[in-house]
Design a protein around this motif. Structure first.
Motif, PDB file in Angstrom:
ATOM      1  N   ASP A  65      14.687  69.986  40.064  1.00 24.37           N
ATOM      2  CA  ASP A  65      14.831  70.647  38.760  1.00 24.37           C
ATOM      3  C   ASP A  65      15.584  69.698  37.821  1.00 24.37           C
ATOM      4  N   TYR A  68      19.436  69.904  37.922  1.00 25.37           N
ATOM      5  CA  TYR A  68      20.032  71.220  38.168  1.00 25.37           C
ATOM      6  C   TYR A  68      19.969  71.577  39.656  1.00 25.37           C
ATOM      7  N   HIS A 108      24.204  77.223  42.414  1.00 27.27           N
ATOM      8  CA  HIS A 108      23.370  76.730  43.517  1.00 27.27           C
ATOM      9  C   HIS A 108      23.547  75.223  43.655  1.00 27.27           C
ATOM     10  N   PHE A 144      10.787  80.855  37.365  1.00 28.13           N
ATOM     11  CA  PHE A 144       9.709  79.847  37.271  1.00 28.13           C
ATOM     12  C   PHE A 144       8.377  80.323  37.846  1.00 28.13           C
ATOM     13  N   PHE A 164      16.427  80.244  41.890  1.00 32.18           N
ATOM     14  CA  PHE A 164      15.513  79.289  41.256  1.00 32.18           C
ATOM     15  C   PHE A 164      14.574  78.748  42.343  1.00 32.18           C
ATOM     16  N   ARG A 198      29.821  72.642  30.443  1.00 31.94           N
ATOM     17  CA  ARG A 198      28.870  73.723  30.225  1.00 31.94           C
ATOM     18  C   ARG A 198      28.564  74.223  31.632  1.00 31.94           C
ATOM     19  N   ASP A 200      26.318  76.197  34.192  1.00 28.05           N
ATOM     20  CA  ASP A 200      24.929  76.645  34.340  1.00 28.05           C
ATOM     21  C   ASP A 200      24.859  78.064  34.933  1.00 28.05           C
ATOM     22  N   VAL A 201      23.980  78.895  34.397  1.00 29.94           N
ATOM     23  CA  VAL A 201      23.788  80.299  34.839  1.00 29.94           C
ATOM     24  C   VAL A 201      25.032  80.904  35.533  1.00 29.94           C
ATOM     25  N   GLU A 254      26.621  79.396  30.332  1.00 29.06           N
ATOM     26  CA  GLU A 254      25.288  79.951  30.124  1.00 29.06           C
ATOM     27  C   GLU A 254      25.282  81.332  30.766  1.00 29.06           C
ATOM     28  N   HIS A 315      16.987  72.657  26.135  1.00 31.74           N
ATOM     29  CA  HIS A 315      15.963  72.065  27.003  1.00 31.74           C
ATOM     30  C   HIS A 315      15.121  73.119  27.725  1.00 31.74           C
ATOM     31  N   ASP A 316      15.438  74.405  27.538  1.00 34.07           N
ATOM     32  CA  ASP A 316      14.721  75.472  28.251  1.00 34.07           C
ATOM     33  C   ASP A 316      13.730  76.241  27.381  1.00 34.07           C
ATOM     34  N   ARG A 371       8.642  73.226  31.014  1.00 34.10           N
ATOM     35  CA  ARG A 371       9.480  72.943  29.849  1.00 34.10           C
ATOM     36  C   ARG A 371       9.402  71.489  29.376  1.00 34.10           C
ATOM     37  N   ARG A 375      11.267  68.500  26.109  1.00 30.65           N
ATOM     38  CA  ARG A 375      12.076  67.443  26.725  1.00 30.65           C
ATOM     39  C   ARG A 375      11.518  66.055  26.430  1.00 30.65           C
TER      40      ARG A 375
HETATM   41  C1  NOJ Z   1      19.561  76.948  33.495  1.00 26.27           C
HETATM   42  C2  NOJ Z   1      19.241  75.560  33.040  1.00 26.27           C
HETATM   43  O1  NOJ Z   1      19.451  75.454  31.659  1.00 26.27           O
HETATM   44  C3  NOJ Z   1      17.815  75.293  33.466  1.00 26.27           C
HETATM   45  O2  NOJ Z   1      17.310  74.109  32.910  1.00 26.27           O
HETATM   46  C4  NOJ Z   1      17.781  75.269  34.977  1.00 26.27           C
HETATM   47  O3  NOJ Z   1      16.437  75.116  35.399  1.00 26.27           O
HETATM   48  C5  NOJ Z   1      18.341  76.557  35.563  1.00 26.27           C
HETATM   49  N1  NOJ Z   1      19.555  76.987  34.927  1.00 26.27           N
HETATM   50  C6  NOJ Z   1      18.642  76.398  37.033  1.00 26.27           C
HETATM   51  O4  NOJ Z   1      19.778  75.607  37.213  1.00 26.27           O
END
Ligand code: NOJ
Length: 508
Positions: A65, A68, A108, A144, A164, A198, A200-201, A254, A315-316, A371, A375
Protein backbone atom coordinates in the motif's frame (compact mmCIF):
# COMPACT_ATOMS: atom_id res chain seq x y z
CA UNK A 1 -20.75 31.50 16.94
CA UNK A 2 -17.15 30.69 17.80
CA UNK A 3 -14.75 32.93 19.71
CA UNK A 4 -11.50 34.27 18.20
CA UNK A 5 -8.25 32.63 19.29
CA UNK A 6 -6.07 34.78 21.51
CA UNK A 7 -2.73 33.18 21.18
CA UNK A 8 -2.86 30.55 18.42
CA UNK A 9 -0.30 27.75 18.35
CA UNK A 10 1.72 27.32 15.13
CA UNK A 11 -0.48 24.40 14.06
CA UNK A 12 -3.60 26.58 14.38
CA UNK A 13 -2.13 29.64 12.70
CA UNK A 14 -0.19 27.82 10.01
CA UNK A 15 -0.77 26.05 6.70
CA UNK A 16 0.43 22.46 6.27
CA UNK A 17 1.54 21.01 2.93
CA UNK A 18 1.20 17.28 2.21
CA UNK A 19 3.88 15.58 0.13
CA UNK A 20 3.24 12.18 -1.41
CA UNK A 21 6.94 11.31 -1.53
CA UNK A 22 6.88 8.84 -4.45
CA UNK A 23 5.40 11.53 -6.66
CA UNK A 24 7.07 14.72 -5.48
CA UNK A 25 10.58 14.86 -6.98
CA UNK A 26 13.13 12.25 -8.06
CA UNK A 27 16.83 12.93 -7.62
CA UNK A 28 18.18 9.37 -7.73
CA UNK A 29 16.99 8.61 -11.28
CA UNK A 30 14.78 5.59 -10.53
CA UNK A 31 11.57 7.48 -11.37
CA UNK A 32 10.37 7.42 -7.76
CA UNK A 33 10.42 10.57 -5.68
CA UNK A 34 12.86 10.66 -2.76
CA UNK A 35 14.00 12.72 0.23
CA UNK A 36 16.73 14.47 -1.74
CA UNK A 37 14.03 15.55 -4.17
CA UNK A 38 12.09 17.10 -1.30
CA UNK A 39 15.20 18.94 -0.08
CA UNK A 40 15.82 20.21 -3.59
CA UNK A 41 12.36 21.76 -3.80
CA UNK A 42 12.05 23.22 -0.30
CA UNK A 43 12.47 26.66 -1.82
CA UNK A 44 9.20 26.12 -3.67
CA UNK A 45 7.50 25.54 -0.30
CA UNK A 46 9.22 28.60 1.15
CA UNK A 47 8.11 30.65 -1.89
CA UNK A 48 4.54 29.47 -1.30
CA UNK A 49 4.82 30.32 2.40
CA UNK A 50 3.80 27.07 4.10
CA UNK A 51 4.56 26.54 7.79
CA UNK A 52 5.01 22.78 7.78
CA UNK A 53 5.23 19.80 5.48
CA UNK A 54 3.82 16.35 6.07
CA UNK A 55 5.17 13.45 4.06
CA UNK A 56 3.12 10.30 3.52
CA UNK A 57 5.02 7.28 4.96
CA UNK A 58 8.75 6.99 4.27
CA UNK A 59 9.51 4.05 6.60
CA UNK A 60 10.80 0.67 5.37
CA UNK A 61 7.96 -1.02 3.51
CA UNK A 62 7.24 -3.78 0.99
CA UNK A 63 4.94 -1.13 -0.61
CA UNK A 64 1.81 -3.28 -0.91
CA UNK A 65 0.00 0.00 0.00
CA UNK A 66 2.92 2.27 -0.97
CA UNK A 67 4.27 2.80 2.53
CA UNK A 68 1.08 2.38 4.57
CA UNK A 69 2.38 -1.15 5.24
CA UNK A 70 5.41 -0.61 7.47
CA UNK A 71 7.98 -3.34 8.10
CA UNK A 72 10.35 -1.16 10.18
CA UNK A 73 9.11 2.01 11.86
CA UNK A 74 12.55 3.30 12.76
CA UNK A 75 14.29 3.36 9.39
CA UNK A 76 13.80 5.01 6.02
CA UNK A 77 12.91 2.87 3.00
CA UNK A 78 15.93 2.78 0.64
CA UNK A 79 13.76 3.97 -2.23
CA UNK A 80 13.42 7.29 -0.37
CA UNK A 81 16.87 7.60 1.22
CA UNK A 82 18.55 6.95 4.53
CA UNK A 83 18.38 8.25 8.09
CA UNK A 84 21.16 10.64 7.13
CA UNK A 85 19.19 12.10 4.21
CA UNK A 86 16.24 12.39 6.57
CA UNK A 87 18.37 14.36 9.06
CA UNK A 88 19.48 16.59 6.19
CA UNK A 89 15.83 17.14 5.22
CA UNK A 90 14.91 18.21 8.76
CA UNK A 91 17.85 20.59 8.94
CA UNK A 92 17.15 22.10 5.51
CA UNK A 93 13.44 22.51 6.31
CA UNK A 94 14.07 24.05 9.72
CA UNK A 95 16.53 26.48 8.18
CA UNK A 96 13.59 27.80 6.14
CA UNK A 97 11.23 27.81 9.17
CA UNK A 98 9.31 24.87 7.77
CA UNK A 99 8.34 22.20 10.29
CA UNK A 100 8.35 18.50 9.40
CA UNK A 101 5.59 16.01 10.18
CA UNK A 102 5.84 12.27 9.57
CA UNK A 103 3.03 9.87 8.74
CA UNK A 104 2.75 7.36 11.60
CA UNK A 105 0.74 4.22 10.83
CA UNK A 106 -0.50 2.91 14.20
CA UNK A 107 -3.44 0.68 13.28
CA UNK A 108 -1.57 -1.94 11.24
CA UNK A 109 1.89 -3.06 10.21
CA UNK A 110 3.11 -4.89 7.13
CA UNK A 111 2.78 -8.68 7.19
CA UNK A 112 6.58 -8.57 6.72
CA UNK A 113 7.12 -6.72 10.02
CA UNK A 114 9.13 -8.92 12.43
CA UNK A 115 6.32 -8.55 15.01
CA UNK A 116 3.80 -10.14 12.64
CA UNK A 117 6.22 -12.77 11.37
CA UNK A 118 6.77 -13.85 14.99
CA UNK A 119 3.06 -13.57 15.77
CA UNK A 120 2.05 -15.90 12.96
CA UNK A 121 4.80 -18.39 13.91
CA UNK A 122 2.77 -20.30 16.51
CA UNK A 123 -0.25 -19.87 18.76
CA UNK A 124 1.96 -19.55 21.83
CA UNK A 125 4.51 -17.09 20.41
CA UNK A 126 4.94 -14.09 22.77
CA UNK A 127 3.93 -11.81 19.85
CA UNK A 128 0.72 -13.76 19.14
CA UNK A 129 -1.40 -11.29 21.09
CA UNK A 130 0.17 -8.28 19.30
CA UNK A 131 -2.34 -8.89 16.49
CA UNK A 132 -5.96 -10.07 16.41
CA UNK A 133 -6.31 -13.81 15.87
CA UNK A 134 -9.64 -15.68 16.01
CA UNK A 135 -10.90 -19.19 15.30
CA UNK A 136 -13.97 -17.73 13.66
CA UNK A 137 -14.02 -14.34 11.89
CA UNK A 138 -16.79 -11.78 12.50
CA UNK A 139 -18.60 -10.21 9.53
CA UNK A 140 -16.30 -7.19 9.01
CA UNK A 141 -15.32 -6.29 5.45
CA UNK A 142 -11.99 -4.88 4.28
CA UNK A 143 -11.38 -1.58 2.48
CA UNK A 144 -10.46 -1.45 -1.25
CA UNK A 145 -12.30 -4.62 -2.24
CA UNK A 146 -15.48 -6.37 -1.28
CA UNK A 147 -14.03 -9.19 0.79
CA UNK A 148 -13.84 -10.24 4.43
CA UNK A 149 -11.48 -8.34 6.73
CA UNK A 150 -10.03 -11.68 7.90
CA UNK A 151 -7.51 -14.04 6.32
CA UNK A 152 -6.97 -17.65 7.38
CA UNK A 153 -3.32 -18.41 8.13
CA UNK A 154 -2.95 -22.13 7.41
CA UNK A 155 0.13 -22.51 9.63
CA UNK A 156 -1.84 -22.05 12.85
CA UNK A 157 -5.37 -22.51 11.53
CA UNK A 158 -6.63 -19.14 12.78
CA UNK A 159 -7.79 -15.96 11.04
CA UNK A 160 -6.14 -12.55 11.50
CA UNK A 161 -7.89 -9.19 11.19
CA UNK A 162 -6.92 -6.61 8.56
CA UNK A 163 -9.11 -3.57 7.91
CA UNK A 164 -7.07 -2.97 4.75
CA UNK A 165 -5.10 -5.46 2.60
CA UNK A 166 -4.19 -8.94 3.89
CA UNK A 167 -0.62 -7.57 3.86
CA UNK A 168 -1.68 -4.99 6.53
CA UNK A 169 -2.60 -6.93 9.70
CA UNK A 170 -4.24 -4.83 12.46
CA UNK A 171 -2.26 -4.40 15.68
CA UNK A 172 -3.94 -5.22 19.00
CA UNK A 173 -3.81 -1.93 20.94
CA UNK A 174 -5.51 -3.61 23.91
CA UNK A 175 -2.15 -5.22 24.53
CA UNK A 176 -0.04 -2.77 26.62
CA UNK A 177 3.18 -4.02 24.99
CA UNK A 178 1.90 -2.83 21.59
CA UNK A 179 1.11 0.60 22.99
CA UNK A 180 4.56 0.90 24.55
CA UNK A 181 6.26 -0.18 21.33
CA UNK A 182 4.30 2.32 19.27
CA UNK A 183 5.03 5.12 21.78
CA UNK A 184 8.70 4.23 21.41
CA UNK A 185 8.38 4.76 17.66
CA UNK A 186 7.10 8.28 18.33
CA UNK A 187 9.99 8.93 20.72
CA UNK A 188 12.54 7.72 18.16
CA UNK A 189 11.43 10.38 15.66
CA UNK A 190 10.76 13.09 18.25
CA UNK A 191 14.33 12.61 19.49
CA UNK A 192 15.46 13.04 15.89
CA UNK A 193 13.78 16.42 15.72
CA UNK A 194 10.45 15.92 13.96
CA UNK A 195 7.76 18.45 14.83
CA UNK A 196 4.90 16.02 14.85
CA UNK A 197 2.89 13.40 13.03
CA UNK A 198 -0.10 12.68 10.89
CA UNK A 199 -1.64 9.54 12.38
CA UNK A 200 -3.12 7.14 9.84
CA UNK A 201 -6.72 5.88 10.44
CA UNK A 202 -6.15 6.54 14.13
CA UNK A 203 -9.83 6.13 15.05
CA UNK A 204 -9.37 2.39 14.45
CA UNK A 205 -6.85 1.78 17.25
CA UNK A 206 -9.54 1.52 19.92
CA UNK A 207 -11.38 -1.75 19.37
CA UNK A 208 -14.02 -3.56 21.34
CA UNK A 209 -12.09 -6.62 22.66
CA UNK A 210 -15.11 -8.78 21.78
CA UNK A 211 -14.93 -7.68 18.10
CA UNK A 212 -18.74 -7.92 17.72
CA UNK A 213 -20.40 -8.37 14.32
CA UNK A 214 -21.45 -5.25 12.43
CA UNK A 215 -25.20 -4.67 12.32
CA UNK A 216 -26.84 -6.29 9.33
CA UNK A 217 -26.61 -3.12 7.25
CA UNK A 218 -23.66 -3.14 4.90
CA UNK A 219 -23.84 0.58 4.07
CA UNK A 220 -24.23 1.74 7.66
CA UNK A 221 -21.52 -0.48 9.04
CA UNK A 222 -19.08 0.56 6.34
CA UNK A 223 -19.68 4.22 7.15
CA UNK A 224 -19.39 3.72 10.91
CA UNK A 225 -15.84 2.43 10.49
CA UNK A 226 -15.83 0.77 13.88
CA UNK A 227 -15.72 3.75 16.19
CA UNK A 228 -14.91 2.66 19.75
CA UNK A 229 -14.40 4.91 22.83
CA UNK A 230 -11.17 3.11 23.79
CA UNK A 231 -9.51 5.20 21.06
CA UNK A 232 -9.85 8.26 23.33
CA UNK A 233 -7.93 6.47 26.06
CA UNK A 234 -5.10 5.50 23.71
CA UNK A 235 -5.01 9.07 22.36
CA UNK A 236 -4.54 10.46 25.88
CA UNK A 237 -1.50 8.23 26.34
CA UNK A 238 -0.11 9.32 22.96
CA UNK A 239 -0.68 12.97 23.85
CA UNK A 240 1.31 12.50 27.07
CA UNK A 241 4.27 11.26 24.99
CA UNK A 242 4.08 14.32 22.70
CA UNK A 243 3.66 16.71 25.63
CA UNK A 244 6.77 15.33 27.32
CA UNK A 245 8.81 17.02 24.54
CA UNK A 246 9.54 20.74 24.29
CA UNK A 247 8.68 22.82 21.24
CA UNK A 248 4.99 22.43 20.49
CA UNK A 249 5.10 18.98 18.87
CA UNK A 250 1.74 18.04 17.43
CA UNK A 251 -0.36 15.27 15.95
CA UNK A 252 -3.10 15.50 13.35
CA UNK A 253 -5.23 12.39 13.11
CA UNK A 254 -7.01 10.82 10.21
CA UNK A 255 -10.37 10.19 11.86
CA UNK A 256 -12.32 8.77 8.97
CA UNK A 257 -15.77 8.84 10.51
CA UNK A 258 -18.82 10.36 8.86
CA UNK A 259 -20.23 12.07 11.96
CA UNK A 260 -18.65 15.53 12.41
CA UNK A 261 -19.21 15.54 16.17
CA UNK A 262 -17.54 12.14 16.51
CA UNK A 263 -14.57 13.36 14.44
CA UNK A 264 -14.19 16.52 16.53
CA UNK A 265 -14.40 14.56 19.79
CA UNK A 266 -10.99 12.99 19.05
CA UNK A 267 -9.19 16.35 19.28
CA UNK A 268 -8.65 18.78 22.14
CA UNK A 269 -6.20 19.54 24.94
CA UNK A 270 -5.77 15.88 25.96
CA UNK A 271 -6.09 14.01 22.67
CA UNK A 272 -5.13 14.82 19.08
CA UNK A 273 -4.17 18.42 18.40
CA UNK A 274 -6.20 18.25 15.19
CA UNK A 275 -8.55 15.73 13.59
CA UNK A 276 -9.09 16.00 9.83
CA UNK A 277 -12.64 16.73 8.86
CA UNK A 278 -13.20 15.42 5.33
CA UNK A 279 -16.69 16.91 4.86
CA UNK A 280 -15.47 19.40 2.25
CA UNK A 281 -13.97 16.61 0.15
CA UNK A 282 -17.49 15.21 -0.28
CA UNK A 283 -19.19 18.54 -1.12
CA UNK A 284 -20.20 18.99 -4.77
CA UNK A 285 -19.59 22.33 -6.55
CA UNK A 286 -22.56 24.06 -4.99
CA UNK A 287 -22.66 27.07 -2.68
CA UNK A 288 -25.33 25.53 -0.47
CA UNK A 289 -23.39 22.25 -0.08
CA UNK A 290 -20.26 24.20 0.91
CA UNK A 291 -22.27 26.28 3.38
CA UNK A 292 -23.73 23.15 4.97
CA UNK A 293 -20.31 21.50 5.22
CA UNK A 294 -18.78 24.58 6.81
CA UNK A 295 -21.66 24.88 9.28
CA UNK A 296 -21.32 21.21 10.23
CA UNK A 297 -17.59 21.55 10.96
CA UNK A 298 -18.12 24.83 12.84
CA UNK A 299 -20.87 23.34 15.04
CA UNK A 300 -18.96 20.13 15.76
CA UNK A 301 -15.61 21.74 16.58
CA UNK A 302 -17.06 24.50 18.72
CA UNK A 303 -19.15 22.01 20.70
CA UNK A 304 -16.10 19.77 21.23
CA UNK A 305 -13.70 22.68 21.95
CA UNK A 306 -11.38 21.51 19.16
CA UNK A 307 -9.88 23.40 16.21
CA UNK A 308 -10.89 22.43 12.64
CA UNK A 309 -8.43 20.79 10.23
CA UNK A 310 -9.63 21.39 6.68
CA UNK A 311 -8.76 19.65 3.47
CA UNK A 312 -9.93 19.69 -0.15
CA UNK A 313 -7.57 17.11 -1.66
CA UNK A 314 -5.19 14.36 -0.59
CA UNK A 315 -3.67 11.15 -1.94
CA UNK A 316 -6.91 9.18 -1.30
CA UNK A 317 -9.51 11.26 -3.16
CA UNK A 318 -9.68 12.69 -6.71
CA UNK A 319 -8.12 16.16 -6.82
CA UNK A 320 -10.72 18.88 -6.21
CA UNK A 321 -10.19 20.57 -9.58
CA UNK A 322 -11.09 17.25 -11.19
CA UNK A 323 -14.04 16.74 -8.84
CA UNK A 324 -15.37 20.18 -9.84
CA UNK A 325 -15.32 19.32 -13.55
CA UNK A 326 -11.82 20.53 -14.43
CA UNK A 327 -12.53 24.30 -14.50
CA UNK A 328 -9.45 26.05 -13.08
CA UNK A 329 -11.50 29.06 -11.94
CA UNK A 330 -13.42 26.75 -9.61
CA UNK A 331 -10.15 25.50 -8.15
CA UNK A 332 -9.18 29.14 -7.55
CA UNK A 333 -12.45 29.93 -5.79
CA UNK A 334 -12.07 26.78 -3.67
CA UNK A 335 -8.52 27.81 -2.72
CA UNK A 336 -9.71 31.22 -1.59
CA UNK A 337 -12.39 29.57 0.54
CA UNK A 338 -10.09 26.93 2.08
CA UNK A 339 -7.50 29.56 3.00
CA UNK A 340 -9.96 32.00 4.55
CA UNK A 341 -11.96 29.55 6.68
CA UNK A 342 -11.56 29.09 10.42
CA UNK A 343 -9.26 26.11 10.90
CA UNK A 344 -5.88 24.82 9.78
CA UNK A 345 -5.76 24.33 6.00
CA UNK A 346 -3.94 21.28 4.61
CA UNK A 347 -2.76 21.57 1.00
CA UNK A 348 -1.98 18.54 -1.16
CA UNK A 349 1.18 19.01 -3.26
CA UNK A 350 0.24 20.12 -6.76
CA UNK A 351 -3.07 21.78 -5.89
CA UNK A 352 -1.19 25.09 -5.86
CA UNK A 353 -0.33 24.39 -9.52
CA UNK A 354 -3.98 23.66 -10.32
CA UNK A 355 -3.14 20.06 -11.21
CA UNK A 356 -5.86 17.72 -12.38
CA UNK A 357 -5.85 13.97 -11.95
CA UNK A 358 -3.84 12.02 -14.52
CA UNK A 359 -5.45 9.59 -16.94
CA UNK A 360 -3.84 6.25 -16.17
CA UNK A 361 -3.96 3.58 -18.90
CA UNK A 362 -5.20 0.23 -17.61
CA UNK A 363 -1.78 -1.42 -17.98
CA UNK A 364 -0.22 1.16 -15.64
CA UNK A 365 -2.62 0.84 -12.71
CA UNK A 366 -0.64 0.01 -9.57
CA UNK A 367 -2.70 1.03 -6.54
CA UNK A 368 -5.01 -1.63 -5.09
CA UNK A 369 -7.37 1.19 -4.05
CA UNK A 370 -7.62 2.82 -7.53
CA UNK A 371 -5.98 6.06 -6.38
CA UNK A 372 -3.24 6.40 -9.03
CA UNK A 373 -4.79 9.43 -10.85
CA UNK A 374 -4.36 11.78 -7.86
CA UNK A 375 -0.83 10.47 -7.23
CA UNK A 376 0.65 11.52 -10.59
CA UNK A 377 4.14 13.09 -10.44
CA UNK A 378 4.61 16.84 -9.90
CA UNK A 379 5.94 18.56 -13.06
CA UNK A 380 8.61 21.04 -11.97
CA UNK A 381 9.81 22.50 -15.28
CA UNK A 382 8.76 22.77 -18.95
CA UNK A 383 11.70 20.58 -20.05
CA UNK A 384 10.74 17.19 -21.51
CA UNK A 385 11.72 15.48 -18.23
CA UNK A 386 9.85 18.12 -16.16
CA UNK A 387 12.70 18.20 -13.68
CA UNK A 388 12.62 14.47 -12.89
CA UNK A 389 15.92 12.54 -12.97
CA UNK A 390 14.18 9.31 -14.11
CA UNK A 391 10.99 8.39 -16.00
CA UNK A 392 8.27 8.70 -13.35
CA UNK A 393 6.50 5.66 -11.98
CA UNK A 394 3.10 7.09 -13.06
CA UNK A 395 2.08 9.16 -16.12
CA UNK A 396 2.11 12.98 -15.92
CA UNK A 397 -1.02 14.92 -15.06
CA UNK A 398 -2.56 16.93 -17.97
CA UNK A 399 -0.61 19.84 -19.58
CA UNK A 400 2.74 19.40 -17.83
CA UNK A 401 4.46 21.66 -20.44
CA UNK A 402 2.65 24.70 -19.11
CA UNK A 403 1.27 23.48 -15.81
CA UNK A 404 4.51 23.11 -13.92
CA UNK A 405 6.08 24.93 -10.99
CA UNK A 406 8.48 27.10 -13.02
CA UNK A 407 5.82 28.38 -15.46
CA UNK A 408 3.25 28.87 -12.72
CA UNK A 409 5.59 30.80 -10.45
CA UNK A 410 6.56 33.13 -13.28
CA UNK A 411 2.94 34.06 -14.09
CA UNK A 412 1.49 36.59 -11.63
CA UNK A 413 -2.08 35.71 -12.69
CA UNK A 414 -1.59 31.97 -12.05
CA UNK A 415 -3.30 29.83 -9.44
CA UNK A 416 0.11 29.35 -7.77
CA UNK A 417 0.45 33.13 -7.42
CA UNK A 418 -3.05 33.23 -5.90
CA UNK A 419 -2.13 30.55 -3.34
CA UNK A 420 0.96 32.54 -2.43
CA UNK A 421 -1.02 35.77 -1.90
CA UNK A 422 -3.60 33.88 0.17
CA UNK A 423 -0.95 32.24 2.34
CA UNK A 424 0.77 35.53 2.95
CA UNK A 425 -2.48 37.27 3.85
CA UNK A 426 -3.50 34.46 6.18
CA UNK A 427 -0.12 34.51 7.84
CA UNK A 428 -0.07 38.28 8.37
CA UNK A 429 -3.70 38.80 9.33
CA UNK A 430 -4.73 37.76 12.86
CA UNK A 431 -8.40 37.84 11.83
CA UNK A 432 -7.87 35.46 8.93
CA UNK A 433 -5.88 32.93 10.94
CA UNK A 434 -7.55 33.26 14.33
CA UNK A 435 -10.89 35.04 13.96
CA UNK A 436 -14.31 33.57 14.46
CA UNK A 437 -16.59 32.77 11.52
CA UNK A 438 -20.12 33.98 10.79
CA UNK A 439 -22.03 32.52 7.85
CA UNK A 440 -24.10 35.20 6.07
CA UNK A 441 -27.23 35.15 3.93
CA UNK A 442 -26.44 35.59 0.26
CA UNK A 443 -28.07 35.34 -3.19
CA UNK A 444 -28.48 31.82 -4.63
CA UNK A 445 -25.17 30.44 -5.84
CA UNK A 446 -23.09 32.66 -3.54
CA UNK A 447 -21.30 31.58 -0.38
CA UNK A 448 -20.72 34.45 2.06
CA UNK A 449 -19.11 34.61 5.47
CA UNK A 450 -17.34 37.03 7.76
CA UNK A 451 -14.24 36.45 9.79
CA UNK A 452 -14.18 38.54 12.93
CA UNK A 453 -11.12 38.99 15.09
CA UNK A 454 -8.42 41.20 16.52
CA UNK A 455 -7.64 42.90 13.22
CA UNK A 456 -11.30 43.68 12.46
CA UNK A 457 -13.81 42.15 10.07
CA UNK A 458 -13.11 40.44 6.75
CA UNK A 459 -15.86 39.43 4.35
CA UNK A 460 -15.55 36.52 1.94
CA UNK A 461 -17.86 36.27 -1.09
CA UNK A 462 -17.64 33.35 -3.50
CA UNK A 463 -19.78 33.02 -6.63
CA UNK A 464 -20.22 29.36 -7.62
CA UNK A 465 -22.21 30.25 -10.75
CA UNK A 466 -20.88 31.22 -14.16
CA UNK A 467 -22.79 34.50 -14.46
CA UNK A 468 -21.99 37.70 -12.53
CA UNK A 469 -24.12 38.51 -9.53
CA UNK A 470 -24.72 41.57 -7.37
CA UNK A 471 -24.18 41.13 -3.63
CA UNK A 472 -25.38 43.98 -1.47
CA UNK A 473 -23.16 44.61 1.57
CA UNK A 474 -23.77 47.42 4.02
CA UNK A 475 -20.89 49.84 4.51
CA UNK A 476 -17.99 50.40 2.16
CA UNK A 477 -15.44 47.72 1.45
CA UNK A 478 -12.18 47.35 -0.36
CA UNK A 479 -11.14 44.19 -2.25
CA UNK A 480 -8.04 42.93 -0.45
CA UNK A 481 -7.74 39.56 -2.24
CA UNK A 482 -9.40 38.24 -5.36
CA UNK A 483 -9.24 35.25 -7.67
CA UNK A 484 -8.75 37.90 -10.44
CA UNK A 485 -5.68 39.74 -9.36
CA UNK A 486 -6.57 43.01 -11.11
CA UNK A 487 -9.47 43.54 -8.69
CA UNK A 488 -7.22 43.67 -5.64
CA UNK A 489 -7.04 47.14 -4.11
CA UNK A 490 -10.31 48.29 -5.79
CA UNK A 491 -13.29 49.68 -3.90
CA UNK A 492 -15.91 46.90 -3.91
CA UNK A 493 -18.81 47.90 -6.18
CA UNK A 494 -21.10 45.03 -5.14
CA UNK A 495 -20.49 43.01 -8.33
CA UNK A 496 -18.99 39.52 -8.24
CA UNK A 497 -17.84 38.03 -11.52
CA UNK A 498 -18.89 34.53 -12.64
CA UNK A 499 -16.96 31.76 -10.82
CA UNK A 500 -14.96 34.28 -8.81
CA UNK A 501 -14.29 35.10 -5.16
CA UNK A 502 -13.07 38.06 -3.15
CA UNK A 503 -11.96 38.91 0.37
CA UNK A 504 -13.18 42.34 1.48
CA UNK A 505 -11.80 44.63 4.17
CA UNK A 506 -13.74 47.63 5.58
CA UNK A 507 -12.75 50.68 3.52
CA UNK A 508 -12.04 52.93 6.51
C1 NOJ B 1 -5.40 5.93 5.04
C2 NOJ B 1 -4.35 6.38 4.08
O1 NOJ B 1 -4.50 7.75 3.81
C3 NOJ B 1 -4.48 5.50 2.86
O2 NOJ B 1 -3.70 5.95 1.79
C4 NOJ B 1 -4.12 4.09 3.27
O3 NOJ B 1 -4.33 3.23 2.17
C5 NOJ B 1 -4.97 3.62 4.44
N1 NOJ B 1 -5.10 4.60 5.48
C6 NOJ B 1 -4.37 2.38 5.08
O4 NOJ B 1 -3.23 2.71 5.80
Amino acid sequence: MTTPLNDPAWWQRGVIYQIYPRSFADESGDGIGDLEGIVRHLDHLAWLGVDALWTSPIFTSPMADFGYDVSNYTDIDPVFGTLETFDALIAAAHKRDIRVLLDWVPNHTSDRHPWFMASRGSRDNPYRDWYLWRDRPNNWRQAFRDAPAWTLDPRTGQYYLHHFLPQQPDLNWNNPAVRTAMHDVLRFWLDRGVDGFRADVVHLIGKDPALPDDPDDPVGSRVAWHYHPLTHEWLREIRAVLDSYPGDRMMVGEVNLSDNAQVASHAGPEQLHLAFDFTLTYAPWDARAFRESIAAVEDATSAAGSWPALVLSNHDVPRHRTRYGGDERRAMVAALILLTLRGTPFLYAGEELGLEDAKIPADRHVDPGGRDPQRAPIPWTSDPDHGWAGKPWLPWPPEPDTRNAVSQRRDTASIAALYRRLLRARHDDATLHGGSLELLDAPAGVLAYDRVGPAGRRRVLANFEDSPVEVVSEGSWRVSLATSRQREGEAFDGMLGGTAAVVLTPAD
